[in-house]
Design a protein around this motif. Structure first.
Motif, PDB file in Angstrom:
ATOM      1  N   PHE A  10     -22.230  21.199 -87.061  1.00  0.00           N
ATOM      2  CA  PHE A  10     -22.538  22.168 -86.020  1.00  0.00           C
ATOM      3  C   PHE A  10     -23.482  21.531 -85.032  1.00  0.00           C
ATOM      4  O   PHE A  10     -24.542  21.066 -85.376  1.00  0.00           O
ATOM      5  N   LEU A  11     -23.076  21.500 -83.732  1.00  0.00           N
ATOM      6  CA  LEU A  11     -23.871  20.858 -82.689  1.00  0.00           C
ATOM      7  C   LEU A  11     -24.584  21.920 -81.867  1.00  0.00           C
ATOM      8  O   LEU A  11     -24.003  22.553 -80.999  1.00  0.00           O
ATOM      9  N   GLY A  12     -25.871  22.114 -82.141  1.00  0.00           N
ATOM     10  CA  GLY A  12     -26.622  23.068 -81.363  1.00  0.00           C
ATOM     11  C   GLY A  12     -26.012  24.457 -81.480  1.00  0.00           C
ATOM     12  O   GLY A  12     -25.502  24.857 -82.503  1.00  0.00           O
ATOM     13  N   THR A  13     -26.072  25.249 -80.406  1.00  0.00           N
ATOM     14  CA  THR A  13     -25.481  26.570 -80.422  1.00  0.00           C
ATOM     15  C   THR A  13     -23.995  26.532 -80.124  1.00  0.00           C
ATOM     16  O   THR A  13     -23.275  27.461 -80.440  1.00  0.00           O
ATOM     17  N   MET A  14     -23.505  25.483 -79.496  1.00  0.00           N
ATOM     18  CA  MET A  14     -22.096  25.369 -79.129  1.00  0.00           C
ATOM     19  C   MET A  14     -21.596  26.656 -78.492  1.00  0.00           C
ATOM     20  O   MET A  14     -20.576  27.215 -78.867  1.00  0.00           O
ATOM     21  N   ALA A  15     -22.318  27.158 -77.497  1.00  0.00           N
ATOM     22  CA  ALA A  15     -21.943  28.422 -76.860  1.00  0.00           C
ATOM     23  C   ALA A  15     -20.826  28.194 -75.858  1.00  0.00           C
ATOM     24  O   ALA A  15     -20.989  28.315 -74.652  1.00  0.00           O
ATOM     25  N   LEU A  16     -19.646  27.871 -76.378  1.00  0.00           N
ATOM     26  CA  LEU A  16     -18.531  27.512 -75.515  1.00  0.00           C
ATOM     27  C   LEU A  16     -17.859  28.719 -74.895  1.00  0.00           C
ATOM     28  O   LEU A  16     -17.404  28.665 -73.757  1.00  0.00           O
ATOM     29  N   ALA A  17     -17.735  29.812 -75.651  1.00  0.00           N
ATOM     30  CA  ALA A  17     -17.000  30.985 -75.189  1.00  0.00           C
ATOM     31  C   ALA A  17     -15.660  30.560 -74.606  1.00  0.00           C
ATOM     32  O   ALA A  17     -15.308  30.855 -73.480  1.00  0.00           O
ATOM     33  N   VAL A  18     -14.886  29.845 -75.383  1.00  0.00           N
ATOM     34  CA  VAL A  18     -13.655  29.219 -74.908  1.00  0.00           C
ATOM     35  C   VAL A  18     -12.616  30.259 -74.546  1.00  0.00           C
ATOM     36  O   VAL A  18     -12.313  31.139 -75.350  1.00  0.00           O
ATOM     37  N   PRO A  19     -12.033  30.190 -73.338  1.00  0.00           N
ATOM     38  CA  PRO A  19     -11.024  31.164 -72.922  1.00  0.00           C
ATOM     39  C   PRO A  19      -9.659  30.833 -73.504  1.00  0.00           C
ATOM     40  O   PRO A  19      -8.755  30.369 -72.825  1.00  0.00           O
ATOM     41  N   THR A  20      -9.468  31.092 -74.792  1.00  0.00           N
ATOM     42  CA  THR A  20      -8.250  30.652 -75.453  1.00  0.00           C
ATOM     43  C   THR A  20      -7.024  31.426 -75.008  1.00  0.00           C
ATOM     44  O   THR A  20      -5.911  30.924 -75.093  1.00  0.00           O
ATOM     45  N   ALA A  21      -7.187  32.640 -74.542  1.00  0.00           N
ATOM     46  CA  ALA A  21      -6.020  33.468 -74.252  1.00  0.00           C
ATOM     47  C   ALA A  21      -5.692  33.573 -72.773  1.00  0.00           C
ATOM     48  O   ALA A  21      -4.683  34.146 -72.401  1.00  0.00           O
ATOM     49  N   PHE A  71     -15.291  29.024 -85.940  1.00  0.00           N
ATOM     50  CA  PHE A  71     -15.772  27.873 -86.696  1.00  0.00           C
ATOM     51  C   PHE A  71     -16.498  26.934 -85.747  1.00  0.00           C
ATOM     52  O   PHE A  71     -15.956  26.542 -84.717  1.00  0.00           O
ATOM     53  N   ARG A  72     -17.732  26.604 -86.088  1.00  0.00           N
ATOM     54  CA  ARG A  72     -18.532  25.670 -85.307  1.00  0.00           C
ATOM     55  C   ARG A  72     -19.092  24.625 -86.259  1.00  0.00           C
ATOM     56  O   ARG A  72     -20.230  24.703 -86.692  1.00  0.00           O
ATOM     57  N   GLY A  73     -18.238  23.680 -86.651  1.00  0.00           N
ATOM     58  CA  GLY A  73     -18.686  22.649 -87.565  1.00  0.00           C
ATOM     59  C   GLY A  73     -19.040  23.216 -88.922  1.00  0.00           C
ATOM     60  O   GLY A  73     -18.200  23.792 -89.608  1.00  0.00           O
ATOM     61  N   LEU A  74     -20.310  23.120 -89.307  1.00  0.00           N
ATOM     62  CA  LEU A  74     -20.738  23.580 -90.618  1.00  0.00           C
ATOM     63  C   LEU A  74     -21.036  25.066 -90.663  1.00  0.00           C
ATOM     64  O   LEU A  74     -21.481  25.571 -91.692  1.00  0.00           O
ATOM     65  N   ARG A  75     -20.800  25.765 -89.572  1.00  0.00           N
ATOM     66  CA  ARG A  75     -21.060  27.206 -89.552  1.00  0.00           C
ATOM     67  C   ARG A  75     -19.781  27.965 -89.230  1.00  0.00           C
ATOM     68  O   ARG A  75     -19.013  27.576 -88.353  1.00  0.00           O
ATOM     69  N   ALA A  76     -19.559  29.062 -89.955  1.00  0.00           N
ATOM     70  CA  ALA A  76     -18.414  29.933 -89.718  1.00  0.00           C
ATOM     71  C   ALA A  76     -18.900  31.376 -89.636  1.00  0.00           C
ATOM     72  O   ALA A  76     -19.893  31.747 -90.287  1.00  0.00           O
TER      73      ALA A  76
END
Length: 265
Positions: A10-21, A71-76
């Motif tokens: 897990f890299l930091g907060t990884m606040a990507l909010a990815v627009p997958t749809a 899923f963000r690396g070691l955190r789910a």
């Protein structure tokens, strides 16, 4: 010294909010859909370390009905909120230990990997139909359930979706974490035996803010299915943790970066 490299991190907060749809056809039969990304990153060897190491990196968002698994690396975590602007649910993750450290820190007791469980809640304000211009705020709480540090970590974060289109996104984020004394003393304290073995000063930190940080995430979808994502950020240790002799052996600035190929389904 050889060091254990985890399969995901897990890299930091990884606040990507990815627009997958946004550029993707959502299945009408209710089957799972979302995004996964696999790549590589660089992170500090352990909390407060100066040296960096390369690690594999995995990230994903999978939506099934009104439930989203993230899923963000070691955190789910699982987002159980049906409101598209609200997010809330349980989380679980692993925190890497400290093993085979160089220098004086290497003479301190090794720390096993910790298992942390808790919950999060967040809300998104504003934004157009793609989410551009939106601000996401979030609070998470995680407690060690593995008897490794027995600590509590609270993290507040905010991210801004500067650009969000069907094929490109760019967001910036900031975060700060607070920890109790159990966490601080496990990872940044030096007891009498440790001071004797390492030559470091005796140190007993208390509860308080751990760090402040920020970063930038970007992604480009070069087809309906495939894309690339990048992340760069840093945390800056503060308070008692910054004053630790363990931090003095390393550095307060904790940078991180990652690059991954992404796939939508």
């Amino acid at each position: 010294m050889m060091r254990y490299i985890p399969p995901i991190l897990f890299l930091g907060t990884m606040a990507l909010a990815v627009p997958t749809a946004s550029a993707q056809v959502v299945p009408t039969d209710g089957s799972p859909h979302g995004m996964v990304a696999v790549g590589a990153g660089i992170v500090p060897e352990f909390d407060g370390a100066q040296d960096m190491r390369a690690v594999p990196f995995v990230l994903g968002d999978v939506r099934w009905g009104d439930v989203t698994m993230e899923f963000r690396g070691l955190r789910a975590r699982v987002d159980l909120a049906s409101d598209p602007r609200l997010s809330a649910g349980p989380l679980i993750g692993l925190r890497l230990g400290r093993n085979d450290a160089d220098g004086a820190v290497g003479w301190l007791p090794e720390i096993d990997m910790a298992v942390e469980a808790g919950a999060f809640v967040g809300y998104r304000f504003g934004g157009d139909r793609y989410g551009q211009g939106s601000i996401q705020v979030e609070l998470s709480l995680a407690h060690d359930v593995s008897n490794t540090h027995n600590g509590l970590i609270a993290t507040a974060s905010a991210s801004y979706a500067a650009v969000r289109t069907t094929d490109f996104f760019l967001s910036v984020d900031a975060q700060s974490s607070w920890t109790n004394a159990d966490y601080a003393r496990t990872y940044f304290g030096v007891d009498r035996a440790g001071a004797t073995a390492s030559g470091l000063d005796l140190y007993r930190p208390g509860a308080g803010f751990r760090d402040i940080g920020g970063g930038m995430s970007a992604g480009y979808w070069f087809s309906l299915r495939f894309g690339v994502m990048a992340r760069a950020g840093a945390n800056y240790l503060v308070g008692d943790i910054a004053d630790s002799p363990i931090t003095d052996e390393g550095r307060r600035l904790q940078p991180m970066a990652a690059l991954a190929l992404s796939y939508r389904f």
